[in-house]
Design an enzyme around this catalytic site. Structure first.
Site, mmCIF file in Angstrom:
data_model
loop_
_atom_site.group_PDB
_atom_site.id
_atom_site.type_symbol
_atom_site.label_atom_id
_atom_site.label_comp_id
_atom_site.label_asym_id
_atom_site.label_seq_id
_atom_site.Cartn_x
_atom_site.Cartn_y
_atom_site.Cartn_z
ATOM 1 N N LYS A 286 0.839 -1.203 0.000
ATOM 2 C CA LYS A 286 0.000 0.000 0.000
ATOM 3 C C LYS A 286 0.882 1.264 0.000
ATOM 4 C CE LYS A 286 -3.852 -2.296 2.306
ATOM 5 N NZ LYS A 286 -4.527 -2.604 3.572
ATOM 6 N N GLN B 52 -4.283 -1.031 9.757
ATOM 7 C CA GLN B 52 -4.219 -2.380 9.179
ATOM 8 C C GLN B 52 -4.787 -3.400 10.164
ATOM 9 O OE1 GLN B 52 -3.142 -3.129 5.976
ATOM 10 N NE2 GLN B 52 -3.879 -5.175 6.433
ATOM 11 N N ASP C 234 -10.979 3.296 4.235
ATOM 12 C CA ASP C 234 -11.346 1.886 4.081
ATOM 13 C C ASP C 234 -12.856 1.718 3.947
ATOM 14 O OD1 ASP C 234 -9.240 0.105 3.881
ATOM 15 O OD2 ASP C 234 -8.786 0.182 6.024
#
Ligand code: NAP
Length: 289
Positions: free
Chosen positions: A52, A96, A119
């Protein structure tokens, strides 16, 4: 049969985003910023975060990586997220998952402002999706919709079957398909006669987490098959939830694993970050008027 090449579509999107990040920098004199928080030493998470961060740099997004040790306390994690929430140079915050045992995921994520929730996991953003209002949508299902539209496949009026109802894939996937005017069925582990449900699908999305679980006898001739799964076969090789070799003979279009949905997920994270940054600046401009 058309192979839907997620890698190629993602590359196209990333090139478009690069132009957007350049335009942002020229207009506002600063880069779009994404904070990536990794707590603990889960090996898979390390790889995801590295990918990422690399994709951000390539697209012209500045990443702020925060690596915290396994023994981080809830309070320390919350302090970091609260500081990132306040920071004007950070337009998106990604924590994460999974978090190490003992940390309260729901509570930590709830400290991310919905405007920085790139997200799309927060209740507010999922609620907006359910109400068909503007918000941030989870990257993987958003990537699937983008793949469909860039492959010239419309969901309107089609019978779509989503296998899997997780908060990050199946559920938002079904809502997106519904918002795109498909007639949607959601299947899960308690579904009776899954094969019959799948055989009704014009568009089948598999998000189960079981290698090669969807077999050719579960597919209608000419169906579009989207494989979200990231599994390992009996030889440890990466594969999807769909038995690709046999299903491709019946499908009109299908995504491979690897090279299908996976690359789209990261591209959509970058897109969500660009959207969040542009919206933040527009809000600031309006407030200054
Ligand atoms: P998850 O949270 O484990 O959810 C799996 C879903 O599949 C659940 O809703 C479960 O039903 C359903 N299921 C399990 N066994 C089933 C069965 N025998 N018949 C019908 N439904 C069944 O998984 P997830 O996070 O959604 O991920 C799904 C897959 O996508 C995994 O392989 C994951 O690695 C992959 N993934 C890929 C990406 C990407 O970027 N490509 C991103 C995220 C996830 P219940 O609700 O009844 O338990």
């Amino acid at each position: 049969m058309k192979l839907i090449d997620g890698k190629a579509i993602a590359a196209e999107i990333r090139a478009e985003l690069k132009l957007r990040t350049q335009a942002f920098e020229e207009k506002y004199g600063k880069k779009i910023g994404l904070a990536v928080v990794l707590i603990g030493s889960d090996p898979a998470s390390q790889v995801y975060v590295r990918n990422k961060v690399k994709a951000c740099e390539e697209a012209g997004i500045r990443s702020f990586r925060h690596d915290l040790p396994e023994e981080t306390t809830q309070k320390q994690a919350e302090e970091l997220v609260l500081a990132l929430a306040e920071d004007e140079n950070i337009h998106g915050i990604l924590v994460q998952l999974p978090l190490p045992k003992g940390l309260d995921e729901k509570r930590l994520l709830s400290l991310i402002p919905s405007s920085k929730d790139v997200d799309g996991f927060l209740a507010e953003n999922i609620g907006r999706l359910a109400l068909k209002e503007e918000g941030t949508v989870a990257c993987t299902p958003l990537g699937v919709m983008e793949m469909l539209s860039r492959s010239g496949i419309s969901a309107a009026g089609k019978r779509a079957v989503v296998v899997g109802r997780s908060n990050i894939v199946g559920r938002p996937m079904a809502l997106l398909l519904l918002n795109a005017d498909a007639t949607v069925t959601i299947c899960h582990s308690k579904t009776q006669d899954l094969a019959a449900e799948c055989r009704r699908a014009d568009i089948l999305v598999a998000a189960i987490g079981k290698p090669k679980f969807i077999t050719a006898d579960m597919i209608k001739e000419g169906a579009v098959v989207i494989d979200v799964g990231m599994d390992r076969d009996e030889n440890g090789k990466l594969c999807g939830d769909v038995d690709f070799e046999n299903v491709k003979e019946k499908a009109s279009a299908i995504t491979p694993v690897p090279g299908g949905v996976g690359p789209m997920t990261i591209a959509m994270l970058l897109k969500n970050t660009c959207d969040a940054a542009e919206r933040a600046m527009e809000r600031a401009e309006r407030a200054a008027e």
